[in-house]
Design a protein around this motif. Structure first.
Motif, PDB file in Angstrom:
ATOM      1  N   PHE A   1       0.836  -1.201   0.000  1.00 53.89           N
ATOM      2  CA  PHE A   1       0.000   0.000   0.000  1.00 53.89           C
ATOM      3  C   PHE A   1       0.867   1.245   0.000  1.00 53.89           C
ATOM      4  O   PHE A   1       2.041   1.195   0.375  1.00 53.89           O
TER       5      PHE A   1
ATOM      6  N   ILE B   1      -1.470  -4.964   8.909  1.00 55.04           N
ATOM      7  CA  ILE B   1      -0.703  -5.612   9.986  1.00 55.04           C
ATOM      8  C   ILE B   1      -1.652  -6.121  11.059  1.00 55.04           C
ATOM      9  O   ILE B   1      -1.539  -7.252  11.534  1.00 55.04           O
ATOM     10  N   GLU B   2      -2.638  -5.290  11.432  1.00 57.07           N
ATOM     11  CA  GLU B   2      -3.581  -5.689  12.485  1.00 57.07           C
ATOM     12  C   GLU B   2      -4.484  -6.829  12.018  1.00 57.07           C
ATOM     13  O   GLU B   2      -4.785  -7.743  12.786  1.00 57.07           O
TER      14      GLU B   2
ATOM     15  N   ALA C   1      -0.009   5.052   5.044  1.00 61.23           N
ATOM     16  CA  ALA C   1       0.364   4.517   6.358  1.00 61.23           C
ATOM     17  C   ALA C   1      -0.819   3.849   7.050  1.00 61.23           C
ATOM     18  O   ALA C   1      -0.679   2.803   7.680  1.00 61.23           O
ATOM     19  N   GLU C   2      -2.025   4.447   6.917  1.00 63.84           N
ATOM     20  CA  GLU C   2      -3.220   3.899   7.573  1.00 63.84           C
ATOM     21  C   GLU C   2      -3.489   2.474   7.096  1.00 63.84           C
ATOM     22  O   GLU C   2      -3.846   1.598   7.881  1.00 63.84           O
TER      23      GLU C   2
ATOM     24  N   ASN D   1       6.030 -12.682  12.760  1.00 68.64           N
ATOM     25  CA  ASN D   1       5.826 -13.083  11.363  1.00 68.64           C
ATOM     26  C   ASN D   1       5.801 -11.890  10.402  1.00 68.64           C
ATOM     27  O   ASN D   1       5.350 -11.989   9.283  1.00 68.64           O
ATOM     28  N   LEU D   2       6.312 -10.749  10.881  1.00 67.21           N
ATOM     29  CA  LEU D   2       6.426  -9.568  10.021  1.00 67.21           C
ATOM     30  C   LEU D   2       7.861  -9.430   9.522  1.00 67.21           C
ATOM     31  O   LEU D   2       8.811  -9.600  10.288  1.00 67.21           O
TER      32      LEU D   2
ATOM     33  N   SER E   1      10.109  -9.185  12.797  1.00 72.39           N
ATOM     34  CA  SER E   1       9.382  -9.031  14.051  1.00 72.39           C
ATOM     35  C   SER E   1       8.254 -10.060  14.048  1.00 72.39           C
ATOM     36  O   SER E   1       7.237  -9.864  13.394  1.00 72.39           O
TER      37      SER E   1
ATOM     38  N   LYS F   1      -1.318   0.392   5.821  1.00 71.34           N
ATOM     39  CA  LYS F   1      -0.251  -0.500   6.291  1.00 71.34           C
ATOM     40  C   LYS F   1      -0.586  -1.000   7.698  1.00 71.34           C
ATOM     41  O   LYS F   1      -0.423  -2.170   8.019  1.00 71.34           O
ATOM     42  N   GLN F   2      -1.082  -0.066   8.526  1.00 70.51           N
ATOM     43  CA  GLN F   2      -1.476  -0.456   9.884  1.00 70.51           C
ATOM     44  C   GLN F   2      -2.646  -1.447   9.856  1.00 70.51           C
ATOM     45  O   GLN F   2      -2.637  -2.445  10.581  1.00 70.51           O
TER      46      GLN F   2
ATOM     47  N   ILE G   1      10.053  -6.561   7.662  1.00 64.90           N
ATOM     48  CA  ILE G   1       9.978  -5.155   7.284  1.00 64.90           C
ATOM     49  C   ILE G   1      11.150  -4.805   6.368  1.00 64.90           C
ATOM     50  O   ILE G   1      12.311  -4.954   6.751  1.00 64.90           O
TER      51      ILE G   1
ATOM     52  N   TYR H   1      -2.442  -9.965  12.066  1.00 74.03           N
ATOM     53  CA  TYR H   1      -2.229 -10.396  13.449  1.00 74.03           C
ATOM     54  C   TYR H   1      -3.468 -11.116  13.995  1.00 74.03           C
ATOM     55  O   TYR H   1      -3.358 -12.162  14.632  1.00 74.03           O
ATOM     56  N   GLU H   2      -4.649 -10.545  13.700  1.00 70.71           N
ATOM     57  CA  GLU H   2      -5.868 -11.093  14.287  1.00 70.71           C
ATOM     58  C   GLU H   2      -6.475 -12.245  13.504  1.00 70.71           C
ATOM     59  O   GLU H   2      -7.008 -13.182  14.082  1.00 70.71           O
TER      60      GLU H   2
END
Lengths: 197, 67
Positions: free
Chosen positions: A112, A122-123, A115-116, A156-157, A154, A118-119, A159, A126-127
């Motif tokens: 993407f 990631i979330e 920034a929004e 399973n991330l 980090s 990308k967050q 970067i 994670y979930e």
């Protein structure tokens, strides 16, 4: 460093599926790299159309201006490697789409620009998709300062980028650094896919 | 306390600190972040009430536009 003949690499990769979220500078270049080495299936998604300003870094051609990025990326991938299956989604991704579209992937690539988003990915990863490794591109605007570009793991991330250089009007993303980071992402994907179980 | 911050060792005089306090001490002022303590995601409303202690693994990832 693992070694493997390209014939064997192709054998492994042809049964793999990689999701790419976004088809801009990171997504289009990463997808092309993965298609060249023979990843069997790519799932791509984007809502945007190609503008002339995209051509300073994105894997599209001048005659494709005005067309949908997902359609053109599929077309360009097929010109390079017609044996790759490309599943293209013309959609502005949200949390539910990310799960629905990418839950069967071996690896997911975040590509993407905002920034929004990308967050959000990631979330969501994670979930809802914690078993799928997520490869991020963070910080690649401008030029030079290559020694700052790195890979950070980090959980399973993964970067890729300098984690500093944010795009702005006076600090545009350009082909070399965007190409480097997107190909780093593709290389991390390969490493994950070729890891012997 | 001694913790791991973004895969590097980091020491603080305090025995424990909230995420909010660490962000202030480290002068991290980014608008959007993903933060994990020992692999567990901590969302923004919980920065004040989530504490980091000796031996913890803290990951702070700044969200940066561009791609």
């Amino acid at each position: 460093m693992k070694i493997m003949k390209f014939e064997r690499i192709k054998e492994v990769l042809k049964n793999k599926t990689v999701g790419i979220a976004g088809c801009g500078g990171l997504g289009s270049n990463c997808a092309v790299a993965l298609a060249r080495v023979g990843v069997g299936k790519l799932i791509i998604a984007d809502f945007d159309v190609i503008e002339e300003s995209n051509l300073n870094r994105q894997y599209y051609f001048h005659h494709q201006i005005g067309e949908k990025k997902v359609d053109c990326l599929k077309e360009n991938i097929k010109l390079i490697n017609p044996y790759i299956e490309v599943e293209a989604h013309d959609v502005k991704l949200d949390v539910k789409d990310i799960y629905d579209i990418y839950n069967g992937c071996d690896v997911l690539v975040e590509a993407f620009d905002k920034a929004e988003m990308k967050q959000i990915i990631i979330e969501t990863n994670y979930e809802k998709l914690p078993s799928i490794p997520l490869v991020l591109g963070l910080g690649m605007a401008g030029w030079g300062n290559l020694e700052s570009i790195h890979l950070r793991k980090s959980d399973n991330l993964y970067i890729c980028g300098d984690e500093i250089s944010e795009v702005s009007e006076d600090f545009p993303p350009l082909a070399p650094r965007v190409g480097i980071v997107s190909n780093m992402q593709a290389d991390v994907v390969l490493e994950l896919l070729l890891k012997e179980k | 306390m001694n913790i791991t911050l973004n895969n590097r060792p980091e020491s603080f005089d305090q025995e424990s600190l909230s995420i909010t306090e660490i962000l202030k001490l480290k002068k991290f002022s980014f608008k959007l972040m993903v933060i994990k303590i020992n692999g567990k995601l901590v969302r923004k409303p919980d920065y004040e009430s989530s504490f980091v202690k000796d031996g913890d693994d803290l990951q702070i990832i700044h969200m940066i536009s561009g791609g």
